[in-house]
Design an enzyme around this catalytic site. Structure first.
Site, PDB file in Angstrom:
ATOM      1  N   LYS A  53     -16.040  72.829 -44.780  1.00 48.20           N
ATOM      2  CA  LYS A  53     -17.102  73.807 -45.032  1.00 48.20           C
ATOM      3  C   LYS A  53     -18.238  73.607 -44.028  1.00 48.20           C
ATOM      4  O   LYS A  53     -18.762  74.567 -43.459  1.00 48.20           O
ATOM      5  CB  LYS A  53     -17.608  73.667 -46.478  1.00 48.20           C
ATOM      6  CG  LYS A  53     -16.573  74.151 -47.504  1.00 48.20           C
ATOM      7  CD  LYS A  53     -16.874  73.685 -48.928  1.00 48.20           C
ATOM      8  CE  LYS A  53     -15.721  74.071 -49.867  1.00 48.20           C
ATOM      9  NZ  LYS A  53     -15.858  73.519 -51.219  1.00 48.20           N
ATOM     10  N   GLN A  97     -19.947  69.690 -55.011  1.00 46.34           N
ATOM     11  CA  GLN A  97     -18.487  69.653 -54.883  1.00 46.34           C
ATOM     12  C   GLN A  97     -17.850  69.059 -56.140  1.00 46.34           C
ATOM     13  O   GLN A  97     -18.241  67.991 -56.601  1.00 46.34           O
ATOM     14  CB  GLN A  97     -18.092  68.844 -53.638  1.00 46.34           C
ATOM     15  CG  GLN A  97     -16.603  68.792 -53.377  1.00 46.34           C
ATOM     16  CD  GLN A  97     -15.999  70.148 -52.994  1.00 46.34           C
ATOM     17  OE1 GLN A  97     -16.592  70.923 -52.233  1.00 46.34           O
ATOM     18  NE2 GLN A  97     -14.832  70.451 -53.516  1.00 46.34           N
ATOM     19  N   ASP A 120     -21.416  78.979 -54.776  1.00 46.51           N
ATOM     20  CA  ASP A 120     -20.069  78.829 -55.347  1.00 46.51           C
ATOM     21  C   ASP A 120     -19.811  79.899 -56.420  1.00 46.51           C
ATOM     22  O   ASP A 120     -18.663  80.106 -56.813  1.00 46.51           O
ATOM     23  CB  ASP A 120     -19.926  77.444 -56.013  1.00 46.51           C
ATOM     24  CG  ASP A 120     -19.069  76.487 -55.182  1.00 46.51           C
ATOM     25  OD1 ASP A 120     -18.323  76.968 -54.307  1.00 46.51           O
ATOM     26  OD2 ASP A 120     -19.140  75.271 -55.434  1.00 46.51           O
TER      27      ASP A 120
END
Ligand code: NAP
Length: 295
Positions: A53, A97, A120
């Site tokens: 990412k 994460q 997200d």
């Protein structure tokens, strides 16, 4: 093999290239979209995902940072960090994460993220907006799958979609997106899970079959309707002493037999994975645009 391979890498590259003009436009106004990833603990797969990412954001001319914390970090310490990230004017979006170490309540932490920075798309406010059909940030993997289907010319409205797996990151939001009253939805969706009776019978009805269980090569060709589109979200490591790393990645589909029957299929790797990252970049650009257009 009869199935067409859906090239997630190529479609993700197309999405990234469409974002570059919007990034340039922001930069002309003196704004560089910036994202951060909070990485707690030392899960090797998570470190790889976060690294990808960051690398992708940097290559696109955005700014990025990885904030690492040890596995023993307490909830209170992460809460303080999240509140700092929410307050930072230079940071447009961030992710925490997953998975987090067991002692941390992931849902409670996600709840603390400013919904306007929730790239997200996991915050309950964003999930609620999606469910009601007024999306803001969409969760990256399901949104990426919709883009894969649309950009591969696969018709969604009126189809029967069967999803294996009802996890909060993939299966459940996928079921919501594809059943929305929308040109990118309007599918009749069946959401299967570990208590589903006769999974194979459900699979055989599917025009679009989405696999999100994390069960290596468990879906076989005899479970597929001829010509169906199979989207394989599963990423599973299986031992393979013939490779330098000692393992290889496989999906939830048994690729050799499924690709004999399906009309189209995503490979693992190179299918859904790159789309997830591309959609995260898209959400970051959207966050930067929204935050900088505020009076
Ligand atoms: P998850 O939250 O653990 O969900 C797994 C789901 O599969 C659960 O709903 C579970 O049912 C169901 N399941 C397990 N065994 C089953 C069986 N035998 N029959 C029917 N259903 C079964 O997992 P996730 O986070 O959604 O991830 C799923 C997979 O996708 C993993 O391999 C993950 O690595 C991969 N993934 C890939 C990407 C990407 O970008 N490509 C992104 C995210 C995840 P219950 O609810 O009844 O337990």
């Amino acid at each position: 093999m009869s199935a067409k391979i859906i090239d997630g890498k190529a479609i993700a590259a197309q999405i990234r290239s469409e974002l570059t003009e919007r990034i340039s436009e922001l930069k002309r106004k003196g704004i560089t979209p910036r994202l951060a990833a909070v990485l707690v603990g030392d899960d090797p797969a998570s470190a790889v995902y976060v690294g990808t990412k960051k690398k992708t954001a940097d290559a696109m001319g955005m700014a990025s940072e990885v904030i690492e914390r040890p596995a023993r970090t307490s909830f209170a310490e992460l809460e303080t960090l999240i509140r700092e990230l929410n307050a930072r004017k230079d940071l447009h979006g961030y992710i925490v994460q997953s998975p987090l170490p067991d002692h941390l309540d992931e849902a409670a932490l996600v709840d603390l993220i400013d919904p306007a920075k929730d790239i997200d798309g996991f915050h309950p406010e964003n999930v609620g907006a999606m469910t009601l059909g007024f999306p803001r940030f969409l969760p990256c993997t399901p949104a990426g799958i919709v883009e894969l289907l649309v950009r591969s010319g696969i018709k969604i409205p009126g189809t029967e979609t069967v999803i294996l797996g009802r996890g909060n990151i993939v299966g459940r939001p996928m079921s919501i997106l594809l059943s929305l009253k929308s040109p990118k939805g309007d599918s009749t969706v069946t959401l299967c899970h570990s208590r589903t009776r006769d999974l194979a019978a459900h699979c055989r009805r599917a025009d679009i079959l989405i696999l999100a269980m994390g069960r290596p090569e468990s879906v076989t060709g005899d479970m597929i309707k001829p010509g169906a589109t199979v989207i394989d979200v599963g990423i599973n490591r299986v031992d393979d002493s013939s490779t330098p790393k000692g393992y290889r990645l496989v999906g939830d589909a048994h690729f050799p037999s499924v690709s004999e029957v399906a009309g189209a299929i995503t490979p693992v790797p190179g299918g859904v994975g790159p789309m997830t990252v591309a959609m995260l970049m898209s959400n970051t650009v959207m966050a930067a645009e929204a935050q900088t257009s505020r009076p």
